[in-house]
Design an enzyme around this catalytic site. Structure first.
Site, PDB file in Angstrom:
ATOM      1  N   LYS A  13      48.556  44.790  22.258  1.00 39.05           N
ATOM      2  CA  LYS A  13      49.869  45.455  22.266  1.00 39.05           C
ATOM      3  C   LYS A  13      50.992  44.500  22.645  1.00 39.05           C
ATOM      4  O   LYS A  13      52.076  44.536  22.061  1.00 39.05           O
ATOM      5  CB  LYS A  13      49.869  46.642  23.248  1.00 39.05           C
ATOM      6  CG  LYS A  13      48.975  47.784  22.845  1.00 39.05           C
ATOM      7  CD  LYS A  13      49.295  49.039  23.623  1.00 39.05           C
ATOM      8  CE  LYS A  13      49.187  48.837  25.123  1.00 39.05           C
ATOM      9  NZ  LYS A  13      47.823  48.471  25.559  1.00 39.05           N
ATOM     10  N   ARG A  88      51.145  57.884  29.004  1.00 39.21           N
ATOM     11  CA  ARG A  88      49.761  57.511  29.272  1.00 39.21           C
ATOM     12  C   ARG A  88      48.815  58.704  29.208  1.00 39.21           C
ATOM     13  O   ARG A  88      47.595  58.526  29.229  1.00 39.21           O
ATOM     14  CB  ARG A  88      49.633  56.838  30.652  1.00 39.21           C
ATOM     15  CG  ARG A  88      50.208  55.437  30.699  1.00 39.21           C
ATOM     16  CD  ARG A  88      49.901  54.770  32.017  1.00 39.21           C
ATOM     17  NE  ARG A  88      50.438  53.408  32.090  1.00 39.21           N
ATOM     18  CZ  ARG A  88      49.829  52.335  31.623  1.00 39.21           C
ATOM     19  NH1 ARG A  88      48.670  52.460  31.036  1.00 39.21           N
ATOM     20  NH2 ARG A  88      50.370  51.141  31.742  1.00 39.21           N
ATOM     21  N   ARG A 122      39.095  36.202  28.479  1.00 34.46           N
ATOM     22  CA  ARG A 122      40.477  35.720  28.624  1.00 34.46           C
ATOM     23  C   ARG A 122      40.625  34.832  29.864  1.00 34.46           C
ATOM     24  O   ARG A 122      40.096  35.131  30.930  1.00 34.46           O
ATOM     25  CB  ARG A 122      41.425  36.923  28.727  1.00 34.46           C
ATOM     26  CG  ARG A 122      42.895  36.568  28.826  1.00 34.46           C
ATOM     27  CD  ARG A 122      43.759  37.789  28.558  1.00 34.46           C
ATOM     28  NE  ARG A 122      43.427  38.931  29.405  1.00 34.46           N
ATOM     29  CZ  ARG A 122      43.908  40.162  29.206  1.00 34.46           C
ATOM     30  NH1 ARG A 122      44.711  40.392  28.178  1.00 34.46           N
ATOM     31  NH2 ARG A 122      43.582  41.153  30.018  1.00 34.46           N
ATOM     32  N   ARG A 152      41.697  36.655  35.556  1.00 34.09           N
ATOM     33  CA  ARG A 152      42.328  37.694  36.358  1.00 34.09           C
ATOM     34  C   ARG A 152      41.261  38.584  36.979  1.00 34.09           C
ATOM     35  O   ARG A 152      40.234  38.870  36.347  1.00 34.09           O
ATOM     36  CB  ARG A 152      43.254  38.551  35.491  1.00 34.09           C
ATOM     37  CG  ARG A 152      44.552  37.879  35.156  1.00 34.09           C
ATOM     38  CD  ARG A 152      45.384  38.624  34.144  1.00 34.09           C
ATOM     39  NE  ARG A 152      45.146  40.051  34.059  1.00 34.09           N
ATOM     40  CZ  ARG A 152      45.812  40.867  33.247  1.00 34.09           C
ATOM     41  NH1 ARG A 152      46.751  40.384  32.451  1.00 34.09           N
ATOM     42  NH2 ARG A 152      45.547  42.150  33.204  1.00 34.09           N
ATOM     43  N   ARG A 163      38.631  50.356  33.234  1.00 34.62           N
ATOM     44  CA  ARG A 163      39.927  50.472  32.560  1.00 34.62           C
ATOM     45  C   ARG A 163      39.779  51.142  31.207  1.00 34.62           C
ATOM     46  O   ARG A 163      40.582  51.999  30.821  1.00 34.62           O
ATOM     47  CB  ARG A 163      40.551  49.087  32.387  1.00 34.62           C
ATOM     48  CG  ARG A 163      41.018  48.445  33.692  1.00 34.62           C
ATOM     49  CD  ARG A 163      41.279  46.967  33.542  1.00 34.62           C
ATOM     50  NE  ARG A 163      42.344  46.686  32.569  1.00 34.62           N
ATOM     51  CZ  ARG A 163      42.588  45.470  32.084  1.00 34.62           C
ATOM     52  NH1 ARG A 163      41.831  44.443  32.444  1.00 34.62           N
ATOM     53  NH2 ARG A 163      43.586  45.295  31.233  1.00 34.62           N
TER      54      ARG A 163
END
Length: 211
Positions: A13, A88, A122, A152, A163
């Site tokens: 996104k 959301r 990532r 992260r 998530r």
């Protein structure tokens, strides 16, 4: 043109939002940015939001909706915008309908197994650059600034699964909600390159503008 951008974590996104905003001259409205701005400026609603974030709690839907409603009332939102990170859930979507007339809900659809690989692989640099382990060839430094790359904390498998589960239970139902309104447009090859996905998005938006 007023757009909602949907997609699970890792769907791309952020990359597409930047491109869409640039090409179509749309204001990119991120709820995260709005929260930070209100908290930084010490607004009344920012103080309320801060009381939740400081204690590690989610900001209630009612507060989030008020912050977005206020942002959409600004003059710069009058020429069109793209909402990223809002709504959301169904409650937020229903409230949004009360103060905004959305034209298109763009959904970037990517297979969950690919999302896991994208996010868990990532690696980030403090300068803002992002990489994937598949392209690093074992390197642990940033090609742009030489900084040390890191993963992260929320990009580890256990957190990513949580998530994605939250997304499926709270945000994915919005797909049916906007489909029922005739506003849903899905980019079904989200696993393609960013350029491929953007071509599809442009085809959708150009058709809407020309109809």
């Amino acid at each position: 043109m007023k757009i909602i951008l949907l997609g699970a974590p890792g769907a791309g996104k952020g990359t597409q939002a930047s491109r869409i905003a640039g090409k179509y001259k749309l204001l990119h409205i991120s709820t995260g940015d709005i929260f930070r701005a209100n908290i930084k400026n010490g607004t009344e609603i920012g103080k309320i939001a801060k009381s939740y974030t400081d204690s590690g709690r989610l900001v209630p839907d009612e507060v989030t909706c008020e912050i977005v409603k206020d942002r959409l009332s600004w003059k710069d939102a009058g020429q069109g915008y793209m909402l990223d990170g809002f709504p959301r859930n169904l409650f937020q979507a229903q409230q949004l309908d009360k103060f905004a007339d959305i034209d298109i809900c763009l959904n970037i659809d990517v297979d969950e197994s690919l999302l896991m690989d994208r996010i868990c692989g990532r690696r980030m640099c403090a300068c803002g650059e992002s990489y994937h382990v598949s392209t690093l060839q074992g390197s642990e430094t940033c090609a742009k600034c030489g900084g040390k790359l890191y993963q992260r904390p929320d990009d580890v498998p256990e957190t990513v699964k949580t998530r994605l589960s939250t997304y499926k239970s709270q945000t994915a139902p919005l797909i049916e909600y906007y489909k029922s309104q005739g506003k849903l447009y899905s980019v079904t090859s989200g696993e393609g390159s960013p350029d491929d996905v953007f071509v599809q998005i442009c085809a959708i938006l150009d058709k809407f503008l020309n109809d």
